[in-house]
Motif scaffolding. Structure first.
Motif, PDB file in Angstrom:
ATOM      1  N   ILE A  33       0.683  -1.240   0.165  1.00 24.33           N
ATOM      2  CA  ILE A  33       0.368   0.178   0.075  1.00 24.33           C
ATOM      3  C   ILE A  33       1.429   1.483  -0.432  1.00 24.33           C
ATOM      4  O   ILE A  33       0.946   1.820  -1.018  1.00 24.33           O
ATOM      5  N   THR A  34       1.609   1.413   0.663  1.00 25.76           N
ATOM      6  CA  THR A  34       2.921   2.253   0.965  1.00 25.76           C
ATOM      7  C   THR A  34       3.618   2.681  -0.406  1.00 25.76           C
ATOM      8  O   THR A  34       3.612   4.065  -0.988  1.00 25.76           O
ATOM      9  N   ASN A  36       2.388   1.585  -3.430  1.00 27.10           N
ATOM     10  CA  ASN A  36       2.010   2.341  -4.427  1.00 27.10           C
ATOM     11  C   ASN A  36       1.051   3.252  -4.313  1.00 27.10           C
ATOM     12  O   ASN A  36       0.192   4.220  -5.347  1.00 27.10           O
ATOM     13  N   LYS A  37       0.899   3.982  -3.374  1.00 32.00           N
ATOM     14  CA  LYS A  37       0.835   5.102  -2.740  1.00 32.00           C
ATOM     15  C   LYS A  37       1.922   6.494  -3.249  1.00 32.00           C
ATOM     16  O   LYS A  37       2.041   7.685  -3.629  1.00 32.00           O
ATOM     17  N   GLU A  40       1.742   6.731  -6.969  1.00 31.59           N
ATOM     18  CA  GLU A  40       0.718   7.407  -7.278  1.00 31.59           C
ATOM     19  C   GLU A  40       1.441   9.315  -7.182  1.00 31.59           C
ATOM     20  O   GLU A  40       0.755   9.716  -7.819  1.00 31.59           O
TER      21      GLU A  40
END
Length: 83
Positions: A33-34, A36-37, A40
């Motif tokens: 998640i980290t 991917n953020k 992004e």
């Protein structure tokens, strides 16, 4: 529109088995998640007209006190190569 030019992260402690950023396929963690953020944010989104230009990693990126050298290295490698 806002600009987000720099993202600074500290105290990731990559490699510590109790960390939520530990790369292990058999338990929940936030490393994907980290990553991917960060990806992004590097591209920009609705809130920002351009992506981050610099990622600054500040202290305690790898955890060499609780993790073995191999665990720490592998987790840092996964994190950095994923970016």
């Amino acid at each position: 529109m806002k600009k987000l030019k720099i993202l600074a992260l500290s105290d990731l402690h990559l490699g510590e088995p109790e960390s939520v950023l530990f790369n292990s396929g058999d338990c929940f963690n936030l490393i994907d998640i980290t990553i991917n953020k960060i990806i992004e944010l590097s591209k920009g989104d609705k809130k920002y007209d351009s992506g981050i230009e610099q990622l600054i990693l500040i202290g305690d990126i790898a955890d060499l006190s609780l993790a073995s050298d191999e665990e720490a290295y592998e987790n840092v490698k996964v994190f950095l190569t994923s970016l």
